[in-house]
Design an enzyme around this catalytic site. Structure first.
Site, PDB file in Angstrom:
ATOM      1  N   LYS A 110       0.831  -1.215   0.000  1.00 17.52           N
ATOM      2  CA  LYS A 110       0.000   0.000   0.000  1.00 17.52           C
ATOM      3  C   LYS A 110       0.862   1.260   0.000  1.00 17.52           C
ATOM      4  O   LYS A 110       2.052   1.208   0.286  1.00 17.52           O
ATOM      5  CB  LYS A 110      -0.986  -0.038   1.180  1.00 17.52           C
ATOM      6  CG  LYS A 110      -2.108  -1.040   0.895  1.00 17.52           C
ATOM      7  CD  LYS A 110      -3.241  -1.009   1.871  1.00 17.52           C
ATOM      8  CE  LYS A 110      -4.326  -1.996   1.403  1.00 17.52           C
ATOM      9  NZ  LYS A 110      -5.341  -2.281   2.393  1.00 17.52           N
ATOM     10  N   ARG A 162      -3.413 -10.369   4.485  1.00 14.93           N
ATOM     11  CA  ARG A 162      -3.823 -10.344   3.072  1.00 14.93           C
ATOM     12  C   ARG A 162      -2.647  -9.786   2.286  1.00 14.93           C
ATOM     13  O   ARG A 162      -2.296  -8.610   2.458  1.00 14.93           O
ATOM     14  CB  ARG A 162      -5.079  -9.467   2.929  1.00 14.93           C
ATOM     15  CG  ARG A 162      -5.650  -9.404   1.534  1.00 14.93           C
ATOM     16  CD  ARG A 162      -6.912  -8.524   1.516  1.00 14.93           C
ATOM     17  NE  ARG A 162      -7.470  -8.467   0.186  1.00 14.93           N
ATOM     18  CZ  ARG A 162      -7.040  -7.636  -0.764  1.00 14.93           C
ATOM     19  NH1 ARG A 162      -6.058  -6.800  -0.529  1.00 14.93           N
ATOM     20  NH2 ARG A 162      -7.593  -7.654  -1.958  1.00 14.93           N
TER      21      ARG A 162
END
Ligand code: HH2
Length: 335
Positions: free
Chosen positions: A279, A314
């Site tokens: 991210k 994840r």
């Protein structure tokens, strides 16, 4: 919002002082908690000072989710069947390529595969359900035979329905079942587990809502309320994974504040799923502009999360994450 919260302070591996409690029934112990109040200073207390309701939720073993026990960290491998996902967009649109990548992630050590047909990166527009079904259902059918649980990353009941028909066994909704009112009843009827994630607004406008007085406590309280609402719609807490939603209506600094005190979220009484992989904040703080070059930073944050008792990660980079987890476990076991 409640006016007092308790964050368990995880002990290093092997240390089990008298009176230490098991975090979420797992291998990590704690004997102190931080008492946190909105706008107040943290106070360190012995775990014996915990109110009974908090102690019960913090310590109860978490039931298996989608057939996976949660006594050790699990890896959810990401498979985005989208043209525009921020990291792997456009790579797996063809079901054969998607199957190949899923099989590879399982060989590398993933425990389950999360399929998404709509990018939820900041600013992303909504995809019509027919298009999302067209992208995801054939891929789920193609990988259903691989033997691992499959999760569908969607906010929409029609997409979840088609995914369940094709073989999905877990619903992962970044809106926490708030986007489509038909999704909670569908999940309740299916008896399948669901991941309830924290977000404000929608992916299109969520970054306009990233204003908090105390990001950690407000995200916790909002997720707590969302889970209570999901439970009231007939989905038992034993079927719910909780996710603080890193990067969803949060700035980089706010992500860090949540990650720093992540163990607070065990107070929700659910296993925690965390998505930090590649991210933007990893690039910002790690100096990696290109998403595919954020592997090392992603793994570092994942290891820190495991030390705070997170049960499921994840990730895009399964092999790197599995290697790091194996080494972490080996070192801990050598105490
Ligand atoms: N992050 C993304 C998508 N789904 N689900 C959960 N439970 N937690 C997350 O943090 C999460 C999620 C965004 O990442 P990615 O799927 O890689 O990108 P995109 O949304 O652009 O497809």
């Amino acid at each position: 919002m409640d006016d007092v919260f308790y964050r368990p302070v995880p002990l290093p591996a092997g240390l089990m002082p008298c009176g230490a409690l098991p975090l979420a029934g797992g291998p990590i112990q704690f004997d102190r908690v931080e008492e946190l109040r909105p706008g107040g200073r943290a106070r360190l207390l012995p775990a014996t000072a915990l109110p009974e309701a908090w102690r019960d939720r913090l310590c109860a073993p978490r039931p298996a989710i989608a057939g996976l026990t949660l006594d050790r960290g699990r890896i959810m491998g990401i498979l985005n069947v989208t043209p525009d996902s921020f990291s792997d967009g456009g790579q797996y649109l063809d079901p054969a390529a998607a199957r190949h990548h899923a099989a590879r992630m399982l060989t590398e050590g993933a425990d389950l595969v999360d399929i998404g047909g709509e990018s939820t990166r900041p600013g992303a527009a909504e995809v019509p359900p027919e298009e999302e079904i067209h992208r995801t259902a054939p891929v789920i059918a193609a990988i259903a035979g691989l033997g691992a649980p499959i999760s569908i990353d969607t906010r929409k009941a029609a997409v979840a329905h088609a995914a369940i028909e094709a073989g999905a066994g877990l619903i992962n909704d970044v809106s926490g079942l708030a986007h489509d009112p038909a999704l909670a009843p569908l999940v309740a009827d299916s008896g399948l587990p669901v991941c309830v994630m924290h977000m404000r607004g929608t992916p299109a406008d969520m970054q306009d809502h990233a204003a908090y007085e105390d990001v950690l406590l407000e995200v916790y309280a909002e997720l707590d309320a969302r889970i209570a609402s999901v439970e009231a719609q007939g989905i038992p807490r034993a079927c719910i994974l909780a996710d603080p939603g890193i990067g969803f209506a949060k700035t980089g600094a706010q992500n860090l504040a949540i990650l720093n005190r992540l163990s607070l979220f065990h107070g929700l009484g659910c296993p925690i799923l965390l998505g930090v992989s590649r991210k933007r904040f990893i690039g910002t703080y790690g100096g990696a502009e290109v998403a595919a070059e954020r592997v090392h930073g992603s793994v570092a944050v994942a290891l820190g999360a495991l030390d705070q008792g997170v049960q499921m990660l994840r990730v895009h980079d399964v092999a790197a994450t599995r290697q790091a987890m194996n080494l972490r476990e080996a070192v801990r076991a050598a105490y």
